[in-house]
Design a protein around this motif. Sequence first.
Motif, PDB file in Angstrom:
ATOM      1  N   LEU A   1       0.813  -1.212   0.000  1.00  0.00           N
ATOM      2  CA  LEU A   1       0.000   0.000   0.000  1.00  0.00           C
ATOM      3  C   LEU A   1       0.851   1.268   0.000  1.00  0.00           C
ATOM      4  N   VAL A   2       0.396   2.249  -0.791  1.00  0.00           N
ATOM      5  CA  VAL A   2       0.970   3.594  -0.770  1.00  0.00           C
ATOM      6  C   VAL A   2      -0.181   4.578  -0.592  1.00  0.00           C
ATOM      7  N   ILE A   3      -0.101   5.410   0.451  1.00  0.00           N
ATOM      8  CA  ILE A   3      -1.075   6.482   0.666  1.00  0.00           C
ATOM      9  C   ILE A   3      -0.379   7.794   0.353  1.00  0.00           C
ATOM     10  N   VAL A   4      -0.921   8.542  -0.602  1.00  0.00           N
ATOM     11  CA  VAL A   4      -0.307   9.797  -1.035  1.00  0.00           C
ATOM     12  C   VAL A   4      -1.037  10.963  -0.379  1.00  0.00           C
ATOM     13  N   HIS A   5      -0.274  11.859   0.223  1.00  0.00           N
ATOM     14  CA  HIS A   5      -0.854  13.054   0.835  1.00  0.00           C
ATOM     15  C   HIS A   5       0.217  14.130   0.938  1.00  0.00           C
TER      16      HIS A   5
ATOM     17  N   CYS B   1       4.282  10.144   1.250  1.00  0.00           N
ATOM     18  CA  CYS B   1       3.595   8.853   1.197  1.00  0.00           C
ATOM     19  C   CYS B   1       3.634   8.153   2.551  1.00  0.00           C
ATOM     20  N   ILE B   2       2.612   7.346   2.797  1.00  0.00           N
ATOM     21  CA  ILE B   2       2.549   6.483   3.970  1.00  0.00           C
ATOM     22  C   ILE B   2       2.483   5.050   3.463  1.00  0.00           C
TER      23      ILE B   2
ATOM     24  N   HIS C   1     -10.062  17.720  -2.671  1.00  0.00           N
ATOM     25  CA  HIS C   1     -10.139  17.407  -1.244  1.00  0.00           C
ATOM     26  C   HIS C   1      -8.757  17.153  -0.635  1.00  0.00           C
ATOM     27  N   GLY C   2      -7.705  17.506  -1.364  1.00  0.00           N
ATOM     28  CA  GLY C   2      -6.354  17.257  -0.879  1.00  0.00           C
ATOM     29  C   GLY C   2      -6.046  17.931   0.443  1.00  0.00           C
TER      30      GLY C   2
ATOM     31  N   THR D   1      -5.220  17.559   6.351  1.00  0.00           N
ATOM     32  CA  THR D   1      -5.617  17.937   7.710  1.00  0.00           C
ATOM     33  C   THR D   1      -5.975  16.710   8.525  1.00  0.00           C
ATOM     34  N   LEU D   2      -6.698  15.782   7.916  1.00  0.00           N
ATOM     35  CA  LEU D   2      -7.070  14.544   8.595  1.00  0.00           C
ATOM     36  C   LEU D   2      -5.832  13.751   9.001  1.00  0.00           C
TER      37      LEU D   2
END
Length: 240
Positions: free
Chosen positions: A22-26, A31-32, A99-100, A105-106
């Motif tokens: 998994l890669v979470i982009v923010h 990345c997470i 919604h980036g 923020t989340l």
Amino acid sequence: DGSPDAYSKAEPIIDEIIDQALVIVHDCDNCIDFAGFKEWAATYAYERNVAAIENMELTDNGFRVVVRNIVDGVDQGPVEQVGVVNNGKIVHWSATPTHGESFNTLIKSVSDQGTEGKIKRLRDYLFALDGTPDAWENFEPHIDRVLAPDVIWEDGSGRKMKYDEIVAFIRDQYIPNGCYAILECVEDNGDGSLTVVINNHLPGEGGDPTLQTLYYSSDGLLHRLTSASLFATCKRVADL
């Protein structure tokens, strides 16, 4: 869902539907990874935050979902996110372009809860040790919010105390002898651990400050405590 056992219910589902790649982009393409997400999710759950799906639809390579998050009692509003699925598991996650900022923020607000939450729980845990006869009744609910079942206290020279020994010492010796604890300072070491000074006040004394290093795991619980002087304090309490 904000319940005390939320993460224990969620973790098997996480392992089932999310790929370890998994890669979470923010936050401007930071990345997470999978391990980082599980740590974040554990903090999210342990801090009793609440998520609710408001809408979900399939896309060509996964799905689009709108999630409303209530973090630390604050409704952050709906955030539209997209997941990419490969071989039945989520491999990529990000917010939609509009919604980036809300997604960032989340991520940050929950990450900040990790350290702040550990310190708050520690303060509440120690504050309950106030030297009064009914301190155990007030203290007991805080034990499993701070200590992991496999927690170890050690002094570096081979002396150790495990969970049951720690609880028995506090219940049967520390509290009945009228001792109380004050958290004097906290330093975030930046690696998930905290360095603290806890001043243990024994009857008739002005205080006995001990320097301690607290090591936490991704579940937000204390798994290891090291202190060169803590066991000397414990012995003095036992000798009262």
